[in-house]
Scaffold this active site. Structure first.
Site, PDB file in Angstrom:
ATOM      1  N   LYS A  72       0.806  -1.235   0.000  1.00  0.00           N
ATOM      2  CA  LYS A  72       0.000   0.000   0.000  1.00  0.00           C
ATOM      3  C   LYS A  72       0.837   1.282   0.000  1.00  0.00           C
ATOM      4  CE  LYS A  72      -4.101  -1.911   2.215  1.00  0.00           C
ATOM      5  NZ  LYS A  72      -5.081  -1.757   3.281  1.00  0.00           N
ATOM      6  N   GLY A 135       1.040   0.677  12.945  1.00  0.00           N
ATOM      7  CA  GLY A 135       1.629   0.341  11.645  1.00  0.00           C
ATOM      8  C   GLY A 135       0.841   0.988  10.521  1.00  0.00           C
TER       9      GLY A 135
HETATM   10  P1  ATR Z   1       0.044  -3.185   9.179  1.00  0.00           P
HETATM   11  O1  ATR Z   1       0.282  -2.581   7.836  1.00  0.00           O
HETATM   12  O2  ATR Z   1      -0.869  -4.381   9.178  1.00  0.00           O
HETATM   13  O3  ATR Z   1      -0.349  -2.189  10.209  1.00  0.00           O
HETATM   14  P2  ATR Z   1       2.710  -3.196  10.237  1.00  0.00           P
HETATM   15  O4  ATR Z   1       2.996  -1.869   9.645  1.00  0.00           O
HETATM   16  O5  ATR Z   1       3.786  -4.220  10.195  1.00  0.00           O
HETATM   17  O6  ATR Z   1       1.446  -3.853   9.590  1.00  0.00           O
HETATM   18  O7  ATR Z   1       2.255  -2.975  11.776  1.00  0.00           O
HETATM   19  C1  ATR Z   1       1.909  -4.037  12.581  1.00  0.00           C
HETATM   20  C2  ATR Z   1       1.433  -3.504  13.936  1.00  0.00           C
HETATM   21  O8  ATR Z   1       1.102  -4.606  14.771  1.00  0.00           O
HETATM   22  C3  ATR Z   1       2.493  -2.726  14.698  1.00  0.00           C
HETATM   23  O9  ATR Z   1       1.869  -1.758  15.484  1.00  0.00           O
HETATM   24  C4  ATR Z   1       3.111  -3.813  15.559  1.00  0.00           C
HETATM   25  O10 ATR Z   1       3.744  -3.333  16.732  1.00  0.00           O
HETATM   26  P3  ATR Z   1       5.287  -2.813  16.662  1.00  0.00           P
HETATM   27  O11 ATR Z   1       5.233  -1.470  16.021  1.00  0.00           O
HETATM   28  O12 ATR Z   1       5.693  -2.783  18.073  1.00  0.00           O
HETATM   29  O13 ATR Z   1       6.018  -3.845  15.861  1.00  0.00           O
HETATM   30  C5  ATR Z   1       1.880  -4.571  15.951  1.00  0.00           C
HETATM   31  N1  ATR Z   1       2.170  -5.943  16.380  1.00  0.00           N
HETATM   32  C6  ATR Z   1       2.415  -7.003  15.593  1.00  0.00           C
HETATM   33  N2  ATR Z   1       2.608  -8.115  16.332  1.00  0.00           N
HETATM   34  C7  ATR Z   1       2.481  -7.719  17.641  1.00  0.00           C
HETATM   35  C8  ATR Z   1       2.544  -8.394  18.899  1.00  0.00           C
HETATM   36  N3  ATR Z   1       2.794  -9.704  19.004  1.00  0.00           N
HETATM   37  N4  ATR Z   1       2.365  -7.663  20.013  1.00  0.00           N
HETATM   38  C9  ATR Z   1       2.093  -6.341  19.942  1.00  0.00           C
HETATM   39  N5  ATR Z   1       2.008  -5.646  18.791  1.00  0.00           N
HETATM   40  C10 ATR Z   1       2.192  -6.331  17.664  1.00  0.00           C
END
Ligand code: ATR
Length: 279
Positions: A72, A135
């Site tokens: 995106k 994210g």
């Molecule tokens: P998207 O485009 O789906 O938002 P992304 O940009 O990779 O994907 O963001 C993923 C989000 O999920 C982030 O906020 C991530 O937290 P971090 O910024 O700390 O990485 C969060 N996330 C993913 N797995 C997680 C987990 N196990 N616990 C807490 N937050 C998680």
């Protein structure tokens, strides 16, 4: 004899992975409902091949594309024109190929608002909102949510810096602030808690802030599945007033893309029903 050739306009969704996508089913239902003849393809494309694949789709007469994870943000750079809402989100989920140009738009925010406000009757004006995650999904929804004039919008994230970055980008639009999961202030209960993390998709359940949920809280998971997502279960078990998955947002963002391409707005309610996923 009639020798007119009937051409069917081509659309598709590009992502990686994309095999799970429901977009082809939704767009076929919209086409059926509105009497439009379209073809809608699933296009699995790696990030390295994104530009080649988009340009090839355009060259071969494709009319429009939906773009999903992880493309995106990258695809915005290929567009000749980008809508205001896509620029604000920093992401494009809808491409239109018009007279040799690529137009980029983002229908995720309006899709979420239509589901929350129209389908589910959530009042956002003056609401106290908490978003979990910082994210790409969060950047797509903060602008549209702030336009609805909530009392406060807090973004909680495992990695505090990412939440701060989003706050910096959007603070001119309204009252938005950042914190870690374990520092979510609960002086006032939240009216709406949105899960925008990708944790559930990966089968993980992070320590979501339990105290954020009261019996008046509406929990909304941007993720969706045929069985309840971990966050939607979590919200229900914590006693939220309602806890739903993002099927409605999926159908609403698709409807807005269909409208951009075909200049007709499909009726989303029967499509949600037909898919047996009515929120
Ligand atoms: P998207 O485009 O789906 O938002 P992304 O940009 O990779 O994907 O963001 C993923 C989000 O999920 C982030 O906020 C991530 O937290 P971090 O910024 O700390 O990485 C969060 N996330 C993913 N797995 C997680 C987990 N196990 N616990 C807490 N937050 C998680």
């Amino acid at each position: 004899m009639d020798d007119k050739t009937i051409t069917i306009d081509r659309y598709g969704v590009m992502g990686y992975p994309v095999s799970h996508s429901r977009s082809p089913v939704i767009h076929r239902l919209f086409a059926l409902q509105t009497g439009h003849s379209i073809q809608y393809e699933l296009l699995q494309v790696t990030p390295e091949k994104l530009e080649t694949a988009v340009r090839q789709f355009q060259r071969t007469g494709g009319k429009g594309l939906n773009v999903t994870v992880p493309h995106k943000a990258a695809v915005a750079k290929l567009a000749d024109q980008v809508s205001e809402r896509a620029r604000t989100a920093g992401a494009v989920n809808t491409l239109s190929f018009i007279e040799g140009e690529i137009h980029g738009d983002n229908t995720d925010g309006i899709g979420l608002l239509r589901d929350l406000v129209v389908n589910l009757g959530v009042n956002l004006e003056g609401a106290n909102i908490l978003i979990l995650g910082a994210g790409g999904a969060t950047s797509g929804i903060v602008g549209p949510l702030l336009e609805m004039e909530p009392a406060a919008l807090r973004i909680a994230n495992r990695t505090l810096d990412r939440a701060h970055d989003i706050v910096k980008r959007f603070k001119h639009l309204g009252p938005v602030s950042a914190c870690r999961f374990n520092a979510v202030p609960v002086t006032e209960p939240y009216d709406l808690v949105i899960n925008a993390t990708s944790a559930g998709v990966k089968g993980e359940t992070p320590p979501y802030p339990t105290a954020a949920i009261s019996e008046k809280t509406f929990c909304y998971d941007l993720s969706y599945g045929l069985t309840p997502t971990p966050f939607s279960v979590w919200g229900r078990e914590r006693g939220a007033a309602k806890s739903v998955m993002g099927w409605g947002m999926l159908v609403e963002q698709a409807a807005e893309s269909f409208h951009i391409w075909r200049h007709v707005m499909p009726n989303t309610a029967p499509v949600l029903k037909q898919m047996s996923i009515s929120a």
